[in-house]
Scaffold this motif. Structure first.
Motif, short mmCIF file in Angstrom:
data_model
loop_
_atom_site.label_atom_id
_atom_site.label_comp_id
_atom_site.label_asym_id
_atom_site.label_seq_id
_atom_site.Cartn_x
_atom_site.Cartn_y
_atom_site.Cartn_z
N PRO A 84 -2.09 -4.87 -2.13
CA PRO A 84 -1.94 -3.94 -3.26
C PRO A 84 -0.57 -3.27 -3.35
N PRO A 85 0.03 -2.77 -2.24
CA PRO A 85 1.37 -2.19 -2.38
C PRO A 85 2.41 -3.20 -2.85
N CYS A 86 2.24 -4.47 -2.43
CA CYS A 86 3.18 -5.52 -2.89
C CYS A 86 3.06 -5.69 -4.40
N ARG A 87 1.84 -5.64 -4.89
CA ARG A 87 1.62 -5.81 -6.33
C ARG A 87 2.24 -4.67 -7.12
N VAL A 88 2.18 -3.47 -6.55
CA VAL A 88 2.78 -2.30 -7.20
C VAL A 88 4.30 -2.41 -7.19
N GLU A 89 4.84 -2.93 -6.10
CA GLU A 89 6.28 -3.00 -5.90
C GLU A 89 6.97 -4.07 -6.76
N MET A 90 6.28 -5.15 -7.07
CA MET A 90 6.91 -6.30 -7.73
C MET A 90 7.58 -5.99 -9.07
N PRO A 91 6.98 -5.19 -9.95
CA PRO A 91 7.70 -4.88 -11.20
C PRO A 91 9.03 -4.14 -10.94
N HIS A 92 9.06 -3.30 -9.90
CA HIS A 92 10.31 -2.61 -9.54
C HIS A 92 11.34 -3.62 -9.03
N MET A 93 10.88 -4.58 -8.23
CA MET A 93 11.78 -5.63 -7.71
C MET A 93 12.37 -6.44 -8.87
N GLN A 94 11.52 -6.82 -9.80
CA GLN A 94 11.98 -7.63 -10.92
C GLN A 94 13.00 -6.87 -11.77
N LYS A 95 12.69 -5.63 -12.08
CA LYS A 95 13.60 -4.80 -12.89
C LYS A 95 14.94 -4.63 -12.16
N PHE A 168 12.68 -1.22 5.22
CA PHE A 168 11.62 -0.43 4.60
C PHE A 168 10.28 -1.07 4.93
N GLN A 169 9.35 -0.28 5.40
CA GLN A 169 7.97 -0.76 5.57
C GLN A 169 7.13 -0.02 4.56
N GLY A 170 6.45 -0.78 3.71
CA GLY A 170 5.70 -0.21 2.61
C GLY A 170 6.46 -0.43 1.32
N ALA A 171 5.80 -0.12 0.22
CA ALA A 171 6.39 -0.35 -1.09
C ALA A 171 7.58 0.57 -1.34
N ILE A 172 8.59 0.01 -1.99
CA ILE A 172 9.74 0.81 -2.42
C ILE A 172 9.86 0.68 -3.93
N ASN A 173 10.48 1.68 -4.55
CA ASN A 173 10.61 1.63 -6.00
C ASN A 173 12.07 1.42 -6.41
N TYR A 174 12.27 1.35 -7.67
CA TYR A 174 13.60 1.06 -8.24
C TYR A 174 14.65 2.04 -7.72
N ASP A 175 14.34 3.33 -7.76
CA ASP A 175 15.32 4.34 -7.35
C ASP A 175 15.68 4.21 -5.86
N MET A 176 14.71 3.88 -5.03
CA MET A 176 14.99 3.70 -3.60
C MET A 176 15.92 2.51 -3.39
N MET A 177 15.68 1.42 -4.12
CA MET A 177 16.55 0.25 -4.01
C MET A 177 17.95 0.59 -4.48
N ALA A 180 19.74 2.78 -1.88
CA ALA A 180 20.06 2.03 -0.66
C ALA A 180 21.20 1.06 -0.89
N VAL A 181 21.18 0.35 -2.00
CA VAL A 181 22.23 -0.64 -2.29
C VAL A 181 23.57 0.06 -2.54
N SER A 182 23.54 1.23 -3.15
CA SER A 182 24.79 1.93 -3.44
C SER A 182 25.47 2.43 -2.17
N ASN A 183 24.73 2.51 -1.08
CA ASN A 183 25.29 3.03 0.17
C ASN A 183 25.89 1.96 1.08
N ILE A 184 25.87 0.71 0.65
CA ILE A 184 26.42 -0.36 1.50
C ILE A 184 27.50 -1.12 0.76
N LYS A 185 28.29 -1.89 1.54
CA LYS A 185 29.36 -2.69 0.92
C LYS A 185 28.82 -4.01 0.43
#
Length: 185
Positions: A84-95, A168-177, A180-185
């Motif tokens: 279920p958490p994967c299913r919730v996370e997938m639209p955020h991953m796609q976006k 990350f363990q557990g679902a992450i959302n768009y803002d978390m991604m 996280a991405v903005s903090n790395i090279k």
């Protein structure tokens, strides 16, 4: 009935935490998995280590290596259709993929195929969710074991050199991604 469900959820949470704690400690204690001659970094699954390379097949039968994405920031997402958490996370991953692929950011979805009731569900799920980012099948569970995935979903964020910068363990959302991405090279 409600108390039983809560007890079951608490029990599942304890088992997941126990597994995580066990693998986290064993990784910390063993430290080195291998040396990388190229970047002089250790290869392993801890932050600051070079992510272990792997080769899996995608839904079209093509071989995909993690190292194919060198030079890009990569979110390696371990997931399953029944989770279920994967299913919730997938639209955020796609976006996130749609918004950031032009910025050299890739999402590589690693399906935990041995945990699937029916592997054919993966293709249907991808179609249903309209996922366009690369999806590979970990049919033997070897990559899952290498990365010591004990909770679903689990996502590793790699920088453009293939170094693990976040886990990350557990679902992450768009803002978390995004953060996280903005903090790395």
């Amino acid at each position: 009935m409600k108390k039983s469900m809560i007890a079951v959820l608490v029990l599942i949470g304890l088992v997941v935490y126990g597994g995580y704690d066990y693998f986290h400690k064993s990784s910390s204690e063993t430290g080195k998995i291998a040396e990388s001659g190229e970047a002089n970094l250790e290869t392993g699954i801890l932050k600051g280590q070079l992510a272990p390379d792997f080769a899996l097949t995608d839904l079209q039968g093509n071989t995909v290596h993690l190292s194919d994405f060198k030079g890009k920031k990569v979110l390696v997402n371990f997931w399953a259709t029944w989770c279920p958490p994967c299913r919730v996370e997938m639209p955020h991953m796609q976006k996130f993929y749609e918004d950031y692929q032009s910025k050299d950011v890739v999402i590589l979805g690693v399906n935990l195929t041995p945990t699937e009731e029916n592997p054919d569900n993966v293709q249907a799920f991808v179609k249903e969710q309209q996922l366009t980012f690369p999806i590979v099948l970990d049919k033997e569970g070897e990559v899952m074991q290498t990365y010591q995935v004990v909770a679903y979903p689990t996502t590793f964020l790699l920088d453009s050199d293939g170094v693990i910068r976040e886990k990350f363990q557990g679902a992450i959302n768009y803002d978390m991604m995004k953060e996280a991405v903005s903090n790395i090279k």
